[in-house]
Write an enzyme that holds these catalytic residues in place. Sequence first.
Site, PDB file in Angstrom:
ATOM      1  N   HIS A 100     -31.531   9.182  44.538  1.00 51.57           N
ATOM      2  CA  HIS A 100     -30.358   8.318  44.396  1.00 51.57           C
ATOM      3  C   HIS A 100     -30.444   7.274  45.511  1.00 51.57           C
ATOM      4  CE1 HIS A 100     -28.980  12.261  42.845  1.00 51.57           C
ATOM      5  NE2 HIS A 100     -28.170  11.581  42.052  1.00 51.57           N
ATOM      6  N   ASP A 103     -29.385   8.534  48.817  1.00 53.58           N
ATOM      7  CA  ASP A 103     -30.254   9.527  49.451  1.00 53.58           C
ATOM      8  C   ASP A 103     -31.171   8.864  50.462  1.00 53.58           C
ATOM      9  OD1 ASP A 103     -29.302  11.483  47.660  1.00 53.58           O
ATOM     10  OD2 ASP A 103     -30.880  11.006  46.218  1.00 53.58           O
TER      11      ASP A 103
END
Length: 437
Positions: A100, A103
């Site tokens: 993501h 992240d």
Amino acid sequence: MSFFPDVSAIKYEGPDSKNPLAFRHYNPEEMVEGKSMKDHLRFAVCYWHTFRGTGSDPFGPGCALRPWEDGTDSVEMALKRVDVAFEFMEKLGVPYYCFHDRDIAPEGANLRETNQILDKVVAKLKEAQKRTGIKLLWGTANLFSNPRFVHGASTSCNADVFAYAAAQVKKALEITQELGGENYVFWGGREGYMTLLNTHLKRELDHLGRFLQLAVDYKKKIGFKGTFLIEPKPHEPTSHQYDFDCGNCIAFLRTYGLEKEFKLNIETNHATLAKHTMAHELAYASAYGMLGSIDANRGDLLLGWDTDQFPTDLYLTSQIMLIVLNQGGLGTGGLNFDAKVRRDSFEPIDLFHAHIGGMDAFAQGLKIAAAIRKDGLFDEFIKNRYSSWDRGIGSEIESGKADFESLEKYMLEKGDAEKNVSGRQEYLENVFNRYFR
């Protein structure tokens, strides 16, 4: 500098190996049905659980020991984490990773600064990919963690949040393309509702459909060649997710004319939360040509939430790989380990043990599935079971030649249906078990 100094490259040592840091079944170059294990399985490490997971749960803060972490979400830490991730993935020998946007990089004071930070980290990821040959399986945007998404993203009651989510996906799609990502995933983290007392359900569904269409439009505009994937989940964090299961997602995509633009990324733990088996969800998606990729994990059937455990059940992995082989592979998709070590497995070495076990379980599952296909016993049984549809009245029904009048005439002349024969479930389960040795 090494972040895993006590771990060398993980090698295949064969089924008799007792080395916990070696593969017993995953031999990347071993050929199965004319293709290497590496190409069949297309393993990917997930950035979020593996490099951002702390072991926190509703009853306590994170307790994972990660010597490289400094306790901040700074840009410097994000850049350092790239080095950690690629050392881990190189030593493990996986060909792919996925993430993501949040992240890999923290948010800034505003969207412009957030995108600048993201660009800085993406530049380092690109360098690491070039140096190691590890590729991006898919990217996605985190549209659920920030408080702005408390009411959802594309389904929010706040139009500004829809606009922010669109801008975030636009950027995430751009960096996925820049990094050579082979897919882009949509997971409706908070795309659902808690109560109908404050929800305009049809309007939210229309907004979700509109959001996905805008994403398709932009994909075509920038020439992104990867596959768009939707990941079904029945609940968590909302009580009623709009992407409940495969059947729900396919119906939704058809309703909004998007069925040719998306495939599905299916997760075992999400399937069981929807009260389905993983095999059911995979078979359903595959039947409609929409099985695109897989989150390789499992849940604890004694618990009613998403535990995201590493897959170790050979019965499960064999069923999964049988369906994958039957449809000719996953195309641009793969098997990503959306799985996290248990809270009390808090040392860095546990990350290796978990991934090695999951990779071995799928390698065994692949070999078992190939043996089942080679023998053809199940295919032959199913063919015989449905043989009445290959001739006579069955053939007329399937070809569209029959109608209610002709079917009534047929049965009036015949008097009654042919007797049914046993489905032989217990026998077939016994046959399936023969392949586990």
